[in-house]
Motif scaffolding. Structure first.
Motif, PDB file in Angstrom:
ATOM      1  N   ARG A 155      46.813 -13.480  19.406  1.00 28.92           N
ATOM      2  CA  ARG A 155      46.732 -14.323  20.596  1.00 28.92           C
ATOM      3  C   ARG A 155      47.806 -13.911  21.599  1.00 28.92           C
ATOM      4  NH1 ARG A 155      47.770 -18.694  18.280  1.00 28.92           N
ATOM      5  NH2 ARG A 155      49.903 -19.071  19.018  1.00 28.92           N
ATOM      6  N   VAL A 156      47.470 -13.982  22.866  1.00 26.45           N
ATOM      7  CA  VAL A 156      48.419 -13.665  23.929  1.00 26.45           C
ATOM      8  C   VAL A 156      49.372 -14.845  24.094  1.00 26.45           C
ATOM      9  CG1 VAL A 156      48.716 -13.102  26.376  1.00 26.45           C
ATOM     10  CG2 VAL A 156      46.760 -12.191  25.096  1.00 26.45           C
ATOM     11  N   GLU A 157      50.664 -14.552  24.171  1.00 26.95           N
ATOM     12  CA  GLU A 157      51.690 -15.578  24.359  1.00 26.95           C
ATOM     13  C   GLU A 157      52.467 -15.272  25.640  1.00 26.95           C
ATOM     14  OE1 GLU A 157      52.028 -18.082  22.378  1.00 26.95           O
ATOM     15  OE2 GLU A 157      51.050 -17.497  20.492  1.00 26.95           O
ATOM     16  N   GLN A 158      52.898 -16.273  26.325  1.00 20.91           N
ATOM     17  CA  GLN A 158      53.799 -16.143  27.472  1.00 20.91           C
ATOM     18  C   GLN A 158      53.200 -15.334  28.625  1.00 20.91           C
ATOM     19  OE1 GLN A 158      57.346 -14.412  25.816  1.00 20.91           O
ATOM     20  NE2 GLN A 158      57.883 -16.243  24.655  1.00 20.91           N
ATOM     21  N   GLY A 159      51.915 -15.119  28.616  1.00 18.81           N
ATOM     22  CA  GLY A 159      51.278 -14.469  29.749  1.00 18.81           C
ATOM     23  C   GLY A 159      51.449 -12.962  29.776  1.00 18.81           C
ATOM     24  N   HIS A 184      54.437  -5.716  30.808  1.00 17.77           N
ATOM     25  CA  HIS A 184      54.389  -6.141  29.415  1.00 17.77           C
ATOM     26  C   HIS A 184      53.265  -7.149  29.179  1.00 17.77           C
ATOM     27  CE1 HIS A 184      58.597  -4.641  29.441  1.00 17.77           C
ATOM     28  NE2 HIS A 184      58.339  -4.361  28.180  1.00 17.77           N
ATOM     29  N   VAL A 185      52.745  -7.115  27.961  1.00 11.73           N
ATOM     30  CA  VAL A 185      51.888  -8.189  27.475  1.00 11.73           C
ATOM     31  C   VAL A 185      52.500  -8.669  26.165  1.00 11.73           C
ATOM     32  CG1 VAL A 185      50.333  -6.512  26.345  1.00 11.73           C
ATOM     33  CG2 VAL A 185      49.568  -8.864  26.734  1.00 11.73           C
ATOM     34  N   SER A 186      52.690  -9.979  26.026  1.00 16.42           N
ATOM     35  CA  SER A 186      53.338 -10.547  24.847  1.00 16.42           C
ATOM     36  C   SER A 186      52.295 -11.149  23.930  1.00 16.42           C
ATOM     37  CB  SER A 186      54.351 -11.626  25.263  1.00 16.42           C
ATOM     38  OG  SER A 186      55.385 -11.056  26.049  1.00 16.42           O
ATOM     39  N   VAL A 187      52.326 -10.757  22.653  1.00 15.95           N
ATOM     40  CA  VAL A 187      51.324 -11.225  21.692  1.00 15.95           C
ATOM     41  C   VAL A 187      52.010 -11.741  20.435  1.00 15.95           C
ATOM     42  CG1 VAL A 187      49.575  -9.610  22.533  1.00 15.95           C
ATOM     43  CG2 VAL A 187      51.052  -8.930  20.627  1.00 15.95           C
ATOM     44  N   ASP A 208      42.814  -5.214  23.001  1.00 15.11           N
ATOM     45  CA  ASP A 208      41.378  -5.206  23.285  1.00 15.11           C
ATOM     46  C   ASP A 208      40.938  -6.660  23.425  1.00 15.11           C
ATOM     47  OD1 ASP A 208      38.678  -4.614  23.562  1.00 15.11           O
ATOM     48  OD2 ASP A 208      38.350  -4.525  21.372  1.00 15.11           O
ATOM     49  N   PRO A 209      40.572  -7.111  24.660  1.00 12.94           N
ATOM     50  CA  PRO A 209      40.455  -6.355  25.893  1.00 12.94           C
ATOM     51  C   PRO A 209      41.812  -5.912  26.444  1.00 12.94           C
ATOM     52  CG  PRO A 209      39.733  -8.640  26.164  1.00 12.94           C
ATOM     53  CD  PRO A 209      40.205  -8.524  24.796  1.00 12.94           C
ATOM     54  N   PRO A 210      41.802  -5.015  27.470  1.00 14.21           N
ATOM     55  CA  PRO A 210      43.062  -4.528  28.037  1.00 14.21           C
ATOM     56  C   PRO A 210      43.844  -5.645  28.708  1.00 14.21           C
ATOM     57  CG  PRO A 210      41.178  -3.784  29.341  1.00 14.21           C
ATOM     58  CD  PRO A 210      40.620  -4.389  28.097  1.00 14.21           C
ATOM     59  N   PRO A 211      45.148  -5.450  28.920  1.00 12.73           N
ATOM     60  CA  PRO A 211      46.027  -6.519  29.420  1.00 12.73           C
ATOM     61  C   PRO A 211      45.573  -7.142  30.731  1.00 12.73           C
ATOM     62  CG  PRO A 211      47.329  -4.682  28.617  1.00 12.73           C
ATOM     63  CD  PRO A 211      45.907  -4.227  28.589  1.00 12.73           C
ATOM     64  N   GLU A 212      45.012  -6.347  31.647  1.00  8.63           N
ATOM     65  CA  GLU A 212      44.613  -6.895  32.947  1.00  8.63           C
ATOM     66  C   GLU A 212      43.495  -7.926  32.833  1.00  8.63           C
ATOM     67  OE1 GLU A 212      42.672  -2.748  32.586  1.00  8.63           O
ATOM     68  OE2 GLU A 212      44.601  -3.717  32.107  1.00  8.63           O
ATOM     69  N   GLN A 213      42.857  -7.998  31.661  1.00  7.71           N
ATOM     70  CA  GLN A 213      41.802  -8.983  31.451  1.00  7.71           C
ATOM     71  C   GLN A 213      42.277 -10.174  30.628  1.00  7.71           C
ATOM     72  OE1 GLN A 213      38.235  -7.117  29.908  1.00  7.71           O
ATOM     73  NE2 GLN A 213      38.512  -5.287  31.171  1.00  7.71           N
ATOM     74  N   LEU A 214      43.571 -10.270  30.381  1.00  3.83           N
ATOM     75  CA  LEU A 214      44.102 -11.301  29.496  1.00  3.83           C
ATOM     76  C   LEU A 214      45.061 -12.231  30.230  1.00  3.83           C
ATOM     77  CD1 LEU A 214      44.911  -9.040  26.405  1.00  3.83           C
ATOM     78  CD2 LEU A 214      42.989 -10.634  26.630  1.00  3.83           C
ATOM     79  N   LYS A 215      45.175 -13.438  29.665  1.00  2.00           N
ATOM     80  CA  LYS A 215      46.172 -14.410  30.133  1.00  2.00           C
ATOM     81  C   LYS A 215      46.682 -15.168  28.922  1.00  2.00           C
ATOM     82  CE  LYS A 215      42.768 -18.049  31.153  1.00  2.00           C
ATOM     83  NZ  LYS A 215      41.654 -17.333  30.499  1.00  2.00           N
ATOM     84  N   ALA A 216      47.752 -15.943  29.096  1.00  2.00           N
ATOM     85  CA  ALA A 216      48.354 -16.684  27.992  1.00  2.00           C
ATOM     86  C   ALA A 216      47.316 -17.574  27.317  1.00  2.00           C
ATOM     87  CB  ALA A 216      49.523 -17.524  28.503  1.00  2.00           C
ATOM     88  N   GLY A 217      47.282 -17.531  25.995  1.00  2.00           N
ATOM     89  CA  GLY A 217      46.363 -18.347  25.208  1.00  2.00           C
ATOM     90  C   GLY A 217      45.106 -17.624  24.809  1.00  2.00           C
TER      91      GLY A 217
END
Length: 249
Positions: free
Chosen positions: A23-27, A32-35, A77-86
């Motif tokens: 799961r993505v954490e902290q956005g 960076h992407v935090s997981v 997966d998906p790449p970071p630009e398609q993700l948000k926190a949660g």
């Protein structure tokens, strides 16, 4: 690789890690992407700090990413630009060609904030990247990305090339030109005369000693056989073709 602990500077590897749900954490930021890290455990007994179970992964930035992104092996997966926190995503390493720039063994293991504590650190650079200095404001020294084999992350390694696999650090050899050399790694040759060592030894090579003692017939035969054709310069060219990089100084 049969022996997970068998790494040497100069090795060219294909490294991979199965993609695992997390799961993505902290956005997500521009670099960076935090997981939530799906493999390590928190070392609650650590006296020097506490870990929250989150790992920040470097991400690219239009082909000109920060140093972290250039070294980062893990992808989402998906790449970071398609993700948000949660968001739920997967994290892993697709098969990636790397070369080893450093190998360190730890006894006792360092007191990390996660478990299991690492007993080995292998530093690698992805294909296309050479050892180099990073900007002064970066925490990276240019040697690459650190992996801790056996620390719970299910890495798999496939060795693609090991330059001078028949030699060991500290071996002394004589080359076809009659010069004596000490081998401390594929790019670390010391000539025992006053002549330049830039061109490297001339093949074939004769093993003179190993670990300061006369070599065995079997070891000597292996060195002669492995250097019977080709050259030091051809070894460098083959290595550069696989890595897209320059040898580590």
């Amino acid at each position: 690789m049969g022996d997970e602990e068998d790494f040497r500077v100069g090795d060219v590897l294909s490294v991979a890690c199965p993609f695992t749900v997390t799961r993505v954490e902290q956005g997500v930021t521009w670099d960076h992407v935090s997981v939530r890290w799906p493999w390590w455990e928190i070392d609650s007994s650590n006296e020097f700090g506490q870990w929250n179970g989150i790992v920040a992964l470097g991400v690219g930035s239009g082909g000109s990413g920060a140093p972290d992104a250039e070294c980062e092996l893990f992808q989402t997966d998906p790449p970071p630009e398609q993700l948000k926190a949660g968001d739920v995503c997967r994290v892993g390493v697709p098969p990636t060609v790397v070369h080893v720039t450093a190998v360190d063994h730890h006894d006792p293991p360092p007191e990390t904030v996660w478990l299991p504590h690492p007993v080995q650190t292998v530093t690698v650079l992805r294909r296309g990247l050479s050892y180099r200095e990073f900007p002064d404001d970066s925490h990276l020294d240019g040697s690459g990305y650190t992996i801790h084999p056996g620390d719970g992350i299910p890495f798999t390694f496939k060795r693609l090339m090991r330059p001078y696999a028949s030699l060991q650090a500290g071996d002394e050899v004589a080359d076809a030109a009659g010069r004596a050399w000490r081998f401390d790694g594929p790019w670390e040759w010391t000539a025992f005369d006053d002549e330049s060592a830039c061109a490297g030894p001339m093949w074939p090579l004769i093993l003179l000693s190993r670990a300061g003692a006369p070599c065995s017939p079997g070891d000597a035969e292996a060195v002669v056989a492995s250097t019977a054709s080709g050259s030091h310069q051809q070894t460098i060219r083959d290595w550069m073709a696989l890595t897209g990089a320059s040898p580590t100084p």
